[in-house]
Design a protein around this motif. Structure first.
Motif, PDB file in Angstrom:
ATOM      1  N   ASN A 178     -46.038  27.636   1.409  1.00  0.00           N
ATOM      2  CA  ASN A 178     -46.230  26.316   0.810  1.00  0.00           C
ATOM      3  C   ASN A 178     -47.071  25.880   1.755  1.00  0.00           C
ATOM      4  O   ASN A 178     -47.277  24.060   2.055  1.00  0.00           O
ATOM      5  N   GLU A 234     -40.254  24.060  -6.384  1.00  0.00           N
ATOM      6  CA  GLU A 234     -41.052  25.371  -6.383  1.00  0.00           C
ATOM      7  C   GLU A 234     -41.724  26.084  -5.455  1.00  0.00           C
ATOM      8  O   GLU A 234     -41.801  24.646  -4.481  1.00  0.00           O
ATOM      9  N   ASN A 235     -41.961  27.053  -5.239  1.00  0.00           N
ATOM     10  CA  ASN A 235     -42.344  27.454  -3.544  1.00  0.00           C
ATOM     11  C   ASN A 235     -44.043  28.188  -4.223  1.00  0.00           C
ATOM     12  O   ASN A 235     -43.550  28.395  -5.282  1.00  0.00           O
ATOM     13  N   THR A 236     -44.702  28.015  -3.446  1.00  0.00           N
ATOM     14  CA  THR A 236     -45.871  29.278  -3.715  1.00  0.00           C
ATOM     15  C   THR A 236     -45.871  30.255  -2.087  1.00  0.00           C
ATOM     16  O   THR A 236     -45.555  29.283  -0.715  1.00  0.00           O
ATOM     17  N   HIS A 253     -52.114  33.759  -3.700  1.00  0.00           N
ATOM     18  CA  HIS A 253     -50.919  32.833  -2.957  1.00  0.00           C
ATOM     19  C   HIS A 253     -49.867  33.326  -4.423  1.00  0.00           C
ATOM     20  O   HIS A 253     -50.832  33.641  -5.814  1.00  0.00           O
ATOM     21  N   THR A 255     -46.417  31.243  -7.290  1.00  0.00           N
ATOM     22  CA  THR A 255     -45.980  30.105  -7.094  1.00  0.00           C
ATOM     23  C   THR A 255     -44.647  30.165  -8.156  1.00  0.00           C
ATOM     24  O   THR A 255     -44.704  31.003  -9.204  1.00  0.00           O
TER      25      THR A 255
END
Length: 531
Positions: A178, A234-236, A253, A255
């Motif tokens: 993130n 949510e994560n990236t 990346h 997500t």
């Protein structure tokens, strides 16, 4: 060693006299000579284009009065002071020539000198200047091993890295959660990583944590942690490769959503029909009534995709990690107790979810895990392809029933007796006698033989032969069982009508709650926490 001597003769040597031996003074040791395979002393402006920064260099040496025992080499940017010599006995090497961080090109001096057996070095080392360029590495995430859209805080990523200057030119892999400006370094050879979040189930305010890094498919522990993992959010993940000249690949990346586990009990929804909501509500209520008041229940939805048509060839749920070991193995070990409700487990390895999970549940059991599985037992679609089904090996049954050709089908009539045959391990309690509340033809009994399996219920099945006659079915008749060590239990008949929510099994006296009571006693025998 060969030594050259100046030979003189005695001035008084008489003709025909005797031999008096050699006399003289040894010559001084001569230095060795060194030769590079590259004949030009400088390749700058002599090549159509610059070389990549990883180059192969070879050399030889010769000594006129002895032999070469080693070489010393060094390399440095043109215009800078030479560093110390590096000793080697090799005649060649693959080296990454230095480029200043941030630069794309450099002219690099390479020198090598031979060392003879009397430790004398070549005073005129072989030398050339390499014009080199550095190209940034490239990285891509492996698509078929990406995590599902939602995971618990155990997830894996794999990537492929290439560097035009050679793998030896890679310096590190950088990852971040993130934040595309702050990174944590991983060794350059790492191409598969499992992250395990540091989760405190008892802290409802914990919304962010770090994740421990485990490398390789062997799940090797490291001291590396990556901060910034968000829970129930949510994560990236950002990933890039960096080479020796600090050139960076493009940033890749991915997500997805990370779900925080809040309980030691996991309810798995593997009921792969559109009517699953009714069935899962029934089982969810059993758990809520049995577990300590207020105790949360984690849920994992593996119901998609639904079974459509009669073929039953449904793909495995895409909510499961695509990598069973180590990702699914470590995920299942997050819980102490699992309550698994399924439409199919033992009839096929392909498509069913439990066989995929059962193959990596060893860590769950090693940590003291217990599991109750509600699943109909049906005849294998392809008995040969179903050999070694991990679900069968895990569940408390010894073999599946394959109907002989003389039998059209098995039937469990409405009102047929379902009789307890053994007391429960650990508690010594008996299960309540039950009876069928509808007509069953698709759910079969199974073999539960041997000391490792304890049959719990047997049902009064009949069979219909090819002549249309009904006869009592002799064996097997088991429809519920538990392992002797009380780690795994199986209930092979549905308890609730998937359309109406009414009971499919009732007490021998008609009690509609008897099926629920039987399940709760099973949970007690397995050691599930109770109120």
């Amino acid at each position: 060693m060969r030594t050259l001597l100046k030979i003189g003769f005695l001035s008084g040597l008489m003709l025909g006299g005797c031999d008096t031996g050699f006399m003289g003074t040894p010559l001084p040791n001569q230095p060795p000579e060194t030769y590079l395979s590259v004949r030009d002393s400088s390749l700058v402006d002599k090549l159509p284009e610059r070389l990549v920064s990883t180059v192969y260099v070879a050399w030889t040496g010769d000594d006129p009065d002895g032999y070469v025992v080693a070489y010393e080499l060094r390399y440095y940017a043109l215009g800078l002071s030479p560093p110390g010599w590096i000793r080697t006995t090799r005649n060649d090497t693959l080296i990454v020539l230095p480029i200043e961080a941030g630069s794309q090109t450099a002219d690099v001096v390479f020198e090598v000198r031979a060392i003879d057996n009397e430790a004398l070095a070549d005073p005129t080392p072989a030398r050339t200047v390499f014009p080199i360029r550095n190209s940034p590495p490239e990285i891509r995430l492996v698509g078929f091993e990406l995590p599902p859209d939602t995971t618990f805080p155990v997830f894996s990523f794999s990537w492929q890295v290439s560097d035009p200057d050679g793998a030896i030119n890679l310096a590190r892999i950088e990852v971040s959660f993130n934040d595309s400006s702050q990174f944590v370094a991983l060794p350059p050879e790492v191409d598969f990583v499992t992250f395990v979040g540091n989760v405190d189930r008892d802290d409802p305010l914990q919304l962010e944590t770090s994740a421990r890094v485990y490398t390789g498919r062997a799940f090797r522990s490291t001291t590396i942690e990556v901060p910034g993992l968000r829970l129930d959010a949510e994560n990236t993940l950002y990933v890039r490769a960096v080479d020796q000249a600090e050139a960076r690949s493009r940033l890749v990346h991915y997500t997805w959503h990370v779900k925080k586990p809040k309980s030691r009990v996991l309810l798995v929804n593997d009921y792969r029909k559109a009517t699953g909501g009714v069935v899962m509500a029934y089982h969810r209520a059993i758990l809520r009534d049995y577990l300590p008041a207020g105790m949360p229940i984690d849920e994992w939805d593996l119901s998609q995709p639904y079974v459509t048509g009669s073929a039953g060839n449904t793909p495995r749920s895409d909510a499961l990690p695509p990598v069973a070991d180590p990702t699914l193995r470590q995920t299942l070990a997050l819980w102490d107790y699992i309550y698994w409700v399924s439409t199919a487990t033992v009839n096929s390895i392909v498509g069913n979810n439990l066989p995929y999970a059962a193959g990596v549940m060893d860590l769950f059991f090693e940590q003291g895990g217990r599991i109750l599985v509600h699943s109909p037992v049906t005849q294998p679609r392809d008995p040969e392809a179903n050999l070694g089904n991990p679900a069968i090996l895990m569940l408390p049954l010894s073999d599946l029933l394959v109907l002989p050709d003389s039998v059209r089908r098995l039937e469990l009539a409405s009102g047929a007796a379902i009789t307890p045959v053994n007391v429960l391990p650990r508690t010594g309690e008996s299960l309540p006698p039950l009876k069928a509340h509808r007509f069953f033809i698709n759910e079969l009994p199974y073999f539960a033989e041997g000391g490792a399996v304890v049959p719990l219920y047997e049902a009064d099945y009949q069979y219909l032969n090819r002549a249309g006659q009904r006869r009592p079915w002799p064996r097997p008749r088991t429809i519920a069982s538990i392992s002797a060590d009380a780690r795994v239990a199986l209930f092979g008949l549905p308890l609730v009508n998937e359309l109406t929510g009414g009971p499919e099994l009732v007490g021998a006296d008609g009690d509609p709650e008897a099926g629920r009571q039987a399940v709760m006693r099973l949970l007690q025998s397995l050691g599930f926490p109770q109120r």
